[in-house]
Design a protein around this motif. Structure first.
Motif: not given
Length: 239
Positions: A170-172, A188-194, A206-207, A234-236
């Motif tokens: 389970y990753t971003v 439109s700015d949330s389709r691909v998390p930057r 993760e970053v 922030l994914w831990l």
């Protein structure tokens, strides 16, 4: 007796000035440090792999406030910038309909500008597990992220944070990006998390990525639409 400084109106500054990137990075580093503590030196009887959502958040909160903040583990995460960390404080939503909303964590700051509503100021953080029992779309998004979109949490703020407790696989990139592709509450700015260029991945995190989300409510006093809110993810890693 009236002293002339009581004002039940909404503050004039809405949304509140955003929390600047250096402060966000300090909090994220502190969260990672707290996470490392509960992974490597857990409380007796606590098992991160099998613990329920609320139990994990409680351990993270106590490690963050009682160990990392108190002992100056992370540079900058101290009383010069932050006043306290709260777990599940009761705050109202944007229109007073729900007076007892409880974000998982609320990091309070010092030295914030005048003209803000102090009770609604700070870094609001919602935490959710992401694994085979907690789908990213159905749980992380529809029970966590949505609260910022609807104005339940951080309605006076310009940015906030989601924390994911992720298990292997389970990753971003593998889970969050697909979940947001056609999420009806995205933009439109949330389709691909930057990815944040100033954030670094670790062995246990993760970053940090960010997304922007449109909010559909208006502020009560100004009757102006609330602007988009930026959410940092922030994914831990749990395993």
């Amino acid at each position: 007796m009236a002293f002339g400084f009581y004002d039940e109106q909404e503050p004039s500054v809405l949304p509140h000035p955003e929390i600047c990137l250096p402060v966000l990075l300090i909090v994220e580093n502190a969260l990672c440090a707290a996470w490392d503590l509960i992974r490597t030196h857990p409380r007796r009887g606590f098992n991160l792999l099998t613990a329920a959502e609320d139990s994990i958040t409680l351990e993270l909160y106590e490690a963050l406030f009682d160990r990392v903040f108190k002992n100056g583990v992370v540079e900058g995460f101290d009383a010069k910038v932050f006043s306290t960390v709260e777990r599940e404080p009761k705050v109202r939503n944007h229109d007073y309909v729900h007076p007892d909303k409880m974000p998982d964590l609320l990091v309070r700051l010092v030295g914030r500008p005048d003209g803000i509503r102090s009770s609604q100021d700070g870094l609001f953080i919602e935490c959710k597990p992401v694994d085979s029992d907690h789908a990213v779309r159905g749980h992380y998004c529809n029970k966590g992220l949505i609260r910022f979109v609807l104005g339940d949490y951080a309605w006076a703020m310009a940015n906030a944070m989601m924390v994911g407790y992720s298990k292997k696989g389970y990753t971003v990139s593998a889970k969050l990006i697909p979940a947001l592709q056609d999420w009806p509450n995205g933009t439109s700015d949330s389709r691909v998390p930057r990815p944040c260029p100033h954030s670094k991945a670790t062995l246990t995190s993760e970053v940090v990525h960010s997304t922007d989300h449109a909010r559909s409510f208006k502020y009560l006093r100004t009757e102006q639409p609330a602007p988009d809110i930026t959410i940092r993810h922030l994914w831990l890693k749990r395993d």
